[in-house]
Design a protein around this motif. Structure first.
Motif, short mmCIF file in Angstrom:
data_model
loop_
_atom_site.label_atom_id
_atom_site.label_comp_id
_atom_site.label_asym_id
_atom_site.label_seq_id
_atom_site.Cartn_x
_atom_site.Cartn_y
_atom_site.Cartn_z
N UNK A 151 0.96 -1.17 -0.06
CA UNK A 151 -0.04 -0.10 0.21
C UNK A 151 0.92 1.20 0.15
N UNK A 152 1.68 1.61 -1.05
CA UNK A 152 2.55 2.65 -1.08
C UNK A 152 1.74 4.31 -0.98
N UNK A 153 0.55 4.15 -0.95
CA UNK A 153 -0.19 5.42 -0.63
C UNK A 153 -0.12 5.91 0.67
N UNK A 154 0.29 4.90 1.54
CA UNK A 154 0.34 5.04 3.16
C UNK A 154 1.29 6.06 3.50
N UNK A 155 2.31 6.07 2.64
CA UNK A 155 3.63 6.82 2.55
C UNK A 155 3.28 8.25 2.14
N UNK A 156 2.29 8.46 1.25
CA UNK A 156 1.95 9.56 0.75
C UNK A 156 3.01 10.39 -0.03
N UNK A 157 4.05 9.73 -0.79
CA UNK A 157 5.12 10.30 -1.42
C UNK A 157 6.36 10.99 -0.40
N UNK A 158 6.15 10.90 0.87
CA UNK A 158 6.81 11.41 1.84
C UNK A 158 8.27 10.72 2.12
N UNK A 159 7.83 9.41 2.14
CA UNK A 159 8.99 8.49 2.65
C UNK A 159 9.28 7.25 1.61
N UNK A 160 10.31 6.96 1.89
CA UNK A 160 10.83 5.76 1.20
C UNK A 160 10.98 4.39 2.20
N UNK A 161 10.36 3.34 1.49
CA UNK A 161 10.34 2.07 2.18
C UNK A 161 11.72 1.63 2.18
N UNK A 162 12.52 1.75 1.62
CA UNK A 162 14.02 0.88 1.56
C UNK A 162 14.78 1.63 2.72
N UNK A 163 15.59 0.45 3.09
CA UNK A 163 16.33 0.88 4.11
C UNK A 163 18.08 1.09 3.61
N UNK A 164 18.66 2.26 3.82
CA UNK A 164 19.95 2.36 3.53
C UNK A 164 20.69 2.32 4.91
N UNK A 165 22.02 2.25 4.71
CA UNK A 165 23.16 2.73 5.76
C UNK A 165 22.80 4.03 6.56
N UNK A 166 22.65 4.84 6.03
CA UNK A 166 22.50 6.23 6.26
C UNK A 166 21.50 7.03 5.29
N UNK A 167 20.88 8.19 5.84
CA UNK A 167 20.20 8.95 4.90
C UNK A 167 20.90 9.55 3.95
N UNK A 168 20.45 9.19 2.70
CA UNK A 168 21.05 9.67 1.55
C UNK A 168 20.93 10.97 1.08
N UNK A 169 22.05 11.65 0.46
CA UNK A 169 21.88 13.05 0.19
C UNK A 169 22.08 13.19 -1.25
N UNK A 170 21.91 14.26 -1.79
CA UNK A 170 21.87 14.57 -3.26
C UNK A 170 22.97 14.13 -3.97
N UNK A 171 24.32 14.20 -3.46
CA UNK A 171 25.25 13.47 -4.00
C UNK A 171 25.19 12.14 -4.32
N UNK A 172 24.53 11.25 -3.73
CA UNK A 172 24.42 9.81 -3.63
C UNK A 172 23.51 9.41 -4.92
N UNK A 173 22.98 10.26 -5.71
CA UNK A 173 21.90 10.07 -6.79
C UNK A 173 23.16 9.46 -7.89
N UNK A 174 22.42 8.40 -8.56
CA UNK A 174 23.42 7.74 -9.85
C UNK A 174 24.24 6.76 -9.13
N UNK A 175 24.53 6.92 -7.83
CA UNK A 175 25.60 5.81 -7.29
C UNK A 175 25.07 4.49 -6.62
N UNK A 176 25.81 3.55 -6.67
CA UNK A 176 25.29 2.21 -6.14
C UNK A 176 25.74 2.17 -4.58
N UNK A 177 24.48 2.00 -3.78
CA UNK A 177 24.71 2.04 -2.25
C UNK A 177 24.05 0.71 -1.78
N UNK A 178 24.46 0.46 -0.67
CA UNK A 178 23.81 -0.80 0.09
C UNK A 178 22.51 -0.60 0.30
N UNK A 179 21.56 -1.39 0.19
CA UNK A 179 20.17 -1.36 0.65
C UNK A 179 19.48 -2.53 1.20
N UNK A 180 18.31 -2.49 1.51
CA UNK A 180 17.37 -3.68 2.02
C UNK A 180 16.01 -3.57 1.54
#
Length: 336
Positions: A151-180
């Motif tokens: 039910x992705x609408x529960x997040x209302x476009x404000x959150x991501x369900x993915x887990x990352x080792x840290x809060x991502x920043x703009x410089x991370x876009x396009x990079x391959x990072x660890x996730x779950x």
């Protein structure tokens, strides 16, 4: 026999309402299934009828026992209590929620139902038996992520369900990072997209982990009106009221005079582990065998020990072998 601890957040109202209702809901749900509990094997129909030849076979194949009906009654009771709380709190314009840890001694077995981050352990002469597990955003990451996937609408476009080792920043876009993701116990690599820069559904680690940046627990009662600050996102769909129930058959063990059930809110377990608590329990009870108030005194000592790791304090005690101070409440329940 019945004991329960309610740890409120956002005010005491939810904990008070839950303490008034949960035992009634448990009694009611047990009464509804008592006819099945008294049978050697729970029948398909409480009326005793056998509509299909496969009815007894189903019960046998599923190995359904009387204790399964008690577990189901406890699960249903938590669900009903949560619904009643939602109605009463809305009608009285009250807010808040609470965790709930309940123990029921019934027909020679101890049933412990937990929805939250409180904990119960059995301290026996030769072993420590965990009777509950904490439900936090970290421990329930996959359930929470799966719900967001369905039910992705529960997040209302404000959150991501993915887990990352840290809060991502703009410089991370396009990079391959660890996730779950929800289906993963292990880790993988994901190419970061702009959508991944949103606030994580589960953020932080340990005691700092938060569900939707709001709650430190993922199961509990109440919080029906709780929304993520400055949004219309409701926390309740992710906050489950259903407990995990563990069963311990006392008849299969040689219960001794000093064997006890310890129930405590998270304030105790933040500073003391199961092994430390068990050591204190055994030592104190062995040294105070003639004291008629030793179980109450033990509850006080556990609270004092936990608080003493932070600062000096006063304690509160009542005749039910319960001690509490601030965010720490402890039951010491003799099994003998």
């Amino acid at each position: 026999y019945y004991w329960a601890l309610f740890d409120g957040h956002g005010g005491p109202e939810a904990a008070i309402i839950a303490s008034n209702y949960l035992h009634y809901c448990i009694k009611q749900k047990l009464e509804e299934v008592v006819g099945g509990i008294t049978e050697a094997h729970p029948p398909m129909h409480l009326s005793g009828r056998c509509v299909c030849d496969s009815d007894p076979q189903f019960v046998e194949e599923k190995q359904i026992q009387a204790e399964d009906l008690v577990v189901g009654a406890l699960e249903n009771a938590f669900q009903e209590c949560d619904e009643v709380m939602g109605q009463e709190m809305e009608a009285t314009n009250q807010t808040g929620g609470c965790t709930a840890l309940a123990a029921v001694y019934f027909e020679g077995k101890m049933y412990v139902a937990n929805a939250g981050d409180s904990r119960a352990i059995l301290v026996l002469k030769d072993e420590v038996v965990p009777m509950s597990c904490e439900f936090t955003p970290e421990t329930e990451r996959q359930r929470l992520q799966h719900l967001a996937f369905l039910f992705p609408k529960l997040l209302d476009g404000e959150f991501t369900r993915f887990e990352f080792p840290r809060r991502l920043k703009g410089d991370d876009v396009g990079q391959k990072v660890l996730y779950r993701d929800y289906f993963m116990e292990g880790w993988g690599y994901k190419t970061v997209e702009k959508a991944d820069l949103k606030y994580p559904l589960v953020h932080g680690q340990g005691k700092q982990a938060r569900l939707l940046g709001t709650l430190a627990v993922s199961r509990g009662l109440g919080d029906h009106q709780l929304k993520v600050i400055d949004t219309n996102i409701e926390v309740k769909p992710f906050l489950s009221c259903i407990p995990k129930v563990n069963v311990f058959d006392l008849a299969l063990h040689d219960i001794k005079e000093d064997d006890v059930l310890i129930m405590a809110t998270d304030g105790l377990w933040d500073v003391l582990c199961n092994k430390e608590v068990a050591h204190m329990v055994r030592s104190f009870l062995a040294e105070n065998r003639t004291d008629p108030d030793r179980f109450s005194e033990l509850a006080k000592c556990l609270v004092c020990r936990a608080r003493g790791k932070k600062r000096g304090h006063q304690w509160l005690l009542d005749e039910s072998h319960e001690a509490s101070y601030d965010d720490i409440s402890v039951f010491v329940i003799p099994l003998f």
